[in-house]
Design a protein around this motif. Sequence first.
Motif, PDB file in Angstrom:
ATOM      1  N   GLY A  87      53.911  -4.188 -57.917  1.00  8.64           N
ATOM      2  CA  GLY A  87      55.531  -4.445 -57.477  1.00  8.64           C
ATOM      3  C   GLY A  87      56.829  -5.367 -58.245  1.00  8.64           C
ATOM      4  N   LEU A  88      57.670  -6.283 -57.763  1.00  6.35           N
ATOM      5  CA  LEU A  88      58.524  -6.697 -58.075  1.00  6.35           C
ATOM      6  C   LEU A  88      57.313  -8.569 -58.323  1.00  6.35           C
ATOM      7  N   LEU A  89      57.462  -9.415 -59.326  1.00  3.36           N
ATOM      8  CA  LEU A  89      57.999 -10.455 -59.269  1.00  3.36           C
ATOM      9  C   LEU A  89      58.439 -11.275 -58.713  1.00  3.36           C
ATOM     10  N   LEU A  90      58.592 -12.183 -58.073  1.00  2.00           N
ATOM     11  CA  LEU A  90      59.424 -13.003 -57.623  1.00  2.00           C
ATOM     12  C   LEU A  90      59.718 -13.975 -57.908  1.00  2.00           C
ATOM     13  N   VAL A  91      60.450 -14.872 -58.961  1.00  3.52           N
ATOM     14  CA  VAL A  91      60.217 -16.560 -58.906  1.00  3.52           C
ATOM     15  C   VAL A  91      60.841 -17.406 -58.711  1.00  3.52           C
ATOM     16  N   GLU A  92      60.516 -18.436 -58.034  1.00  6.17           N
ATOM     17  CA  GLU A  92      61.987 -19.389 -57.638  1.00  6.17           C
ATOM     18  C   GLU A  92      62.097 -20.675 -59.071  1.00  6.17           C
ATOM     19  N   THR A  93      63.505 -19.955 -59.553  1.00  7.34           N
ATOM     20  CA  THR A  93      63.255 -20.462 -61.188  1.00  7.34           C
ATOM     21  C   THR A  93      63.399 -22.036 -61.558  1.00  7.34           C
ATOM     22  N   ALA A 127      56.661  -9.074 -54.061  1.00  9.19           N
ATOM     23  CA  ALA A 127      56.921  -7.807 -53.299  1.00  9.19           C
ATOM     24  C   ALA A 127      56.374  -6.519 -53.935  1.00  9.19           C
ATOM     25  N   PRO A 128      55.278  -5.847 -52.811  1.00  2.00           N
ATOM     26  CA  PRO A 128      54.652  -5.056 -53.746  1.00  2.00           C
ATOM     27  C   PRO A 128      56.100  -3.391 -53.304  1.00  2.00           C
ATOM     28  N   PHE A 129      55.751  -2.216 -54.413  1.00  2.00           N
ATOM     29  CA  PHE A 129      56.233  -1.376 -54.186  1.00  2.00           C
ATOM     30  C   PHE A 129      55.432  -0.212 -53.161  1.00  2.00           C
ATOM     31  N   GLY A 130      56.507   0.410 -52.017  1.00  2.00           N
ATOM     32  CA  GLY A 130      56.301   0.909 -50.715  1.00  2.00           C
ATOM     33  C   GLY A 130      56.051   2.464 -51.495  1.00  2.00           C
ATOM     34  N   ARG A 131      56.006   3.267 -50.405  1.00  2.00           N
ATOM     35  CA  ARG A 131      56.125   4.720 -49.978  1.00  2.00           C
ATOM     36  C   ARG A 131      57.794   4.783 -50.276  1.00  2.00           C
ATOM     37  N   ARG A 132      58.552   5.838 -50.648  1.00  2.00           N
ATOM     38  CA  ARG A 132      59.722   5.936 -50.240  1.00  2.00           C
ATOM     39  C   ARG A 132      60.301   7.780 -50.191  1.00  2.00           C
ATOM     40  N   ARG A 133      60.929   7.840 -49.591  1.00  2.00           N
ATOM     41  CA  ARG A 133      60.823   9.894 -49.380  1.00  2.00           C
ATOM     42  C   ARG A 133      62.948   9.068 -49.681  1.00  2.00           C
ATOM     43  N   VAL A 134      63.027  10.385 -51.085  1.00  2.00           N
ATOM     44  CA  VAL A 134      64.355  10.129 -52.078  1.00  2.00           C
ATOM     45  C   VAL A 134      64.942  12.096 -51.862  1.00  2.00           C
ATOM     46  N   ALA A 135      66.379  11.417 -51.470  1.00  2.00           N
ATOM     47  CA  ALA A 135      66.898  12.323 -51.408  1.00  2.00           C
ATOM     48  C   ALA A 135      68.079  12.143 -53.263  1.00  2.00           C
TER      49      ALA A 135
END
Length: 332
Positions: A95-101, A160-168
Motif C-alpha cells: 500500500g501507500l504510506l500516509l504520514v502526518e508530517t 492505505a492498502p492497494f485494492g483490486r482495480r479494473r482498468v480500461a
Amino acid sequence: MKFGPVPLERAEGAYLAHAVHTGARRIAKGKRLDAADIADARAAGLAELVVAALESDDLHEDAAAALLASAAAGPGLTAQPPAHGRANIVADTAGLLLVETAAIDAVNAHNEAVTLGTLAPFAPAAKGEIVATVKIIPFAVPEPLTRSAANSARGVLRLAPFGRRRVAFIQTTLPGTSAKLLAKTAEVTEARCAALGLAAWREMRCAHTANALAAVLAETADADIVLISGASAISDRRDVIPAAIEQAGGAVLRLGMPVDPGNLLCLARIGTRPVIGLPGCARSPRRNGFDWVLERLWAGLDVTGADIACMGAGGLLADVPRTEPRRAAMIH
C-alpha cells in the motif's frame, strides 16, 4: 539516568555503555551487568566500567522504543519487537504510506533522545517492508517524556492498502503510428497496473480525434480507472484528449503537473471514474509522475487538482535522463 565511570563494586545491575574485553570474553554494549561480568572485569584488571544506571522514573531504551512505535503504527502497520533501542514499523500489506508530517516533527521536537523516522509521505510499500523506525538515543529516557512523545505520535502513520482495480486502457492512433510502439506501451502499462493489483484489464484503440475517443470513453463504465495514451502529447485543455473527456460528460481537473518526468499528465473524471491522460514518459517503466497519481488512486485515495499542485517539492525525480533545454542564441 546516571551515566559515567563507576567502580566495579557499584556497577552490578547497570547497563554497560561500551563493549569491553575481559581476556577471551567480550561483554557487549548495553548488557545489564551481573556478578559474573563484574568478576570477569576484575580478573582482567579493570577497576571501573562506564555504565548507564536507570533512575526510578526512567524507561529502558527498548521499552521506550516499543511504546513510541506502538503509538505511531496506525491501521495497516505493525510495530516489531524492539532491540538495542530500536523498533521498526512494517507494512501489513502492500500500500501507500500516509504520514502526518507536522506531527512527526512534533514527536522529534520533544527531545533529542527520542527519534522517529519514516519513508516519504505517499511512498509505496511492499508487505513486510520497513516504513518507519523509532530509535532511542541514550540507554534510557524519563517515562513522562516518552509517554508525551507517544501521545504526539498516536495516529501519525497509517497504510492505505492497494485494492483490486479494473482498468480500461485506451490508445489513440494516427496514420503511421507504430504497432510495435502500441504493443510496448500496452505491455509496460499493464505491468505497472499488475504490480499494484490488477483485477481486470481491457485495452481499446481508436483514432486520435475527439469524436472517436469520446465514443470509446462511453464504453468504459465498467472500469474503476481509465487510462489514455495519446498518439500525440497533450499540449492544451482544448487538445484531443481533454476535449474528448468533456465531450463524454467528464471534467478535466488538472492539465500538467510539477513533476518531471510527468509534466504533461491530464487528470480528469467522468462521473466517479478517474481518468488519466498519460504523459509520454509513461511509455517507459521508469518511475515518473504518472506513478504518483496512479498509486494514490489504486490505494483508494481521492486525487484532486490541488493535490497535484502540491507535488512540486520533491517533484524533480532523481536519476532520470532529461532533454537539455535549448540555449539562447548568443548576441554579438
